[in-house]
Design an enzyme around this catalytic site. Sequence first.
Site, PDB file in Angstrom:
ATOM      1  N   LYS A 153       0.827  -1.206   0.000  1.00  0.00           N
ATOM      2  CA  LYS A 153       0.000   0.000   0.000  1.00  0.00           C
ATOM      3  C   LYS A 153       0.867   1.265   0.000  1.00  0.00           C
ATOM      4  O   LYS A 153       2.068   1.203   0.266  1.00  0.00           O
ATOM      5  CB  LYS A 153      -0.946  -0.005   1.218  1.00  0.00           C
ATOM      6  CG  LYS A 153      -1.845  -1.247   1.314  1.00  0.00           C
ATOM      7  CD  LYS A 153      -2.759  -1.430   0.115  1.00  0.00           C
ATOM      8  CE  LYS A 153      -4.008  -2.242   0.410  1.00  0.00           C
ATOM      9  NZ  LYS A 153      -3.896  -3.705   0.191  1.00  0.00           N
TER      10      LYS A 153
HETATM   11  C1  LIG Z   1      -5.120  -4.674   0.954  1.00  0.00           C
HETATM   12  C2  LIG Z   1      -6.602  -4.677   1.095  1.00  0.00           C
HETATM   13  C3  LIG Z   1      -7.230  -5.221   2.228  1.00  0.00           C
HETATM   14  C4  LIG Z   1      -6.501  -6.027   3.259  1.00  0.00           C
HETATM   15  O1  LIG Z   1      -5.555  -5.346   3.955  1.00  0.00           O
HETATM   16  P1  LIG Z   1      -4.576  -6.148   4.928  1.00  0.00           P
HETATM   17  O2  LIG Z   1      -3.920  -5.059   5.711  1.00  0.00           O
HETATM   18  O3  LIG Z   1      -3.608  -6.875   4.044  1.00  0.00           O
HETATM   19  O4  LIG Z   1      -5.367  -7.066   5.768  1.00  0.00           O
HETATM   20  C5  LIG Z   1      -8.595  -5.100   2.338  1.00  0.00           C
HETATM   21  N1  LIG Z   1      -9.328  -4.499   1.387  1.00  0.00           N
HETATM   22  C6  LIG Z   1      -8.779  -3.976   0.279  1.00  0.00           C
HETATM   23  C7  LIG Z   1      -9.651  -3.309  -0.736  1.00  0.00           C
HETATM   24  C8  LIG Z   1      -7.386  -4.085   0.084  1.00  0.00           C
HETATM   25  O5  LIG Z   1      -6.837  -3.608  -1.050  1.00  0.00           O
END
Ligand SMILES: *Cc1c(COP(=O)(O)O)cnc(C)c1O
Length: 399
Positions: A200
């Site tokens: 992210k």
């Molecule tokens: C990355 C992501 C998640 C999950 O996040 P984590 O921190 O890896 O649990 C949930 N929803 C969306 C839309 C994502 O892109």
Amino acid sequence: MKRALTDLAVFGGPAAFLRPLLVGMPTVGDRARFLARLEWALDNEWLTNGGPLATELEGRIADITGVRYCVATCNATAALQLVLRASGVTGQVIMPSLTFAATPHSASWIGLEPVFCDVDPVTGCLDPARVAELITPATGAIVGVHLWGRAAPVTELEKLAAEHGVKLFFDAAHAFGCTSGDRPIGGFGNAEVFSFHATKTVMSFEGGAVTTDDGELAEQLVALRSFGIDRNKSVTAVGMNAKMSECSAAMGLTSLDAFGETRERNRENHALYRSELSGVPGIEVLPFDESERNNHQYVILLTDHAVTGLHRDRLQTLLQAEKVFPQLYFSPPCHLMPAYRTDPPLRLEHTERLSERVLALPTGPSVSFEDIRRVSSIIRLAAERGEQIDAMWAGAVPA
Ligand SMILES: *Cc1c(COP(=O)(O)O)cnc(C)c1O
């Protein structure tokens, strides 16, 4: 005869010498600063359980998103579960299917039923009219997703949730640093959830955070993320372990320090992709709404098979042969994944149409303008010669 895709040699010689280009390359920021923070945590001998670095990160996120409370967690999936659990949601949770599997998993994993709703064909976010049709007495909550950093229709969804007395949350994993109508994402609905996963735009290896103005909810979240231990050290709820470690917080703070630069580079990268691929029939790099702030984390390419003659999956394979690794954000949509697919399958027209067309392209500070020109030239060539490539493929790869 079966041939390797690279043998098609549409785009010249071997790609072996090229550096792979991925979606979500890590935005570390100042490595020395990260290591200094880590040293500090080790010297301080406070490694987790609401340490000073995690607390600092929470404070900075609350400031940026303009909310009163931020609760950092080990990841966003756990944070979504905590939020649904802490809010006492029961029954069904209406959500888009055009999202990462974590969104429905977080509801299913705690015994709630995800109800997949179709999206707006342009924005890819929940269509409030479709949401309204799905609300029944069994509905406990609505979970919107700010897909690709573009805000879900927050005002309409807030109105619907209030009218029907259901909770409203947002999966804001894509939307750190973005706005809706000049207000930062993070302050909408009853709570919002960010992800700081390594891919992210702000990252803490693994990590997440809930932002909310609801003090009671925040206090419950703090207890639930730490085994249900409340402020009097009494275990008053069935909690879990979803705390953020100091190591993750050190990374999160350092990545956050670099966020301004990351955003600016991603904005430039996106603009270059847009200009390099403008005017190619059947290919669109999704624009951003100039009146909103965005993190520009995702460069979304929408392909139109009917125009290019080249299927999206083949374009992806071609790019992979050139060491470019786009992501299918999100394909298949959740309602067609084996874990959620029904018989007969649910049909979500706009979700499925977008899902078949989408390709997220590599971006981030470590992707150079030269890289982007190269990726764009592959896409341009592929789109212009789509039918020819499709025909070669049919001969080269037996069905
Ligand atoms: C990355 C992501 C998640 C999950 O996040 P984590 O921190 O890896 O649990 C949930 N929803 C969306 C839309 C994502 O892109």
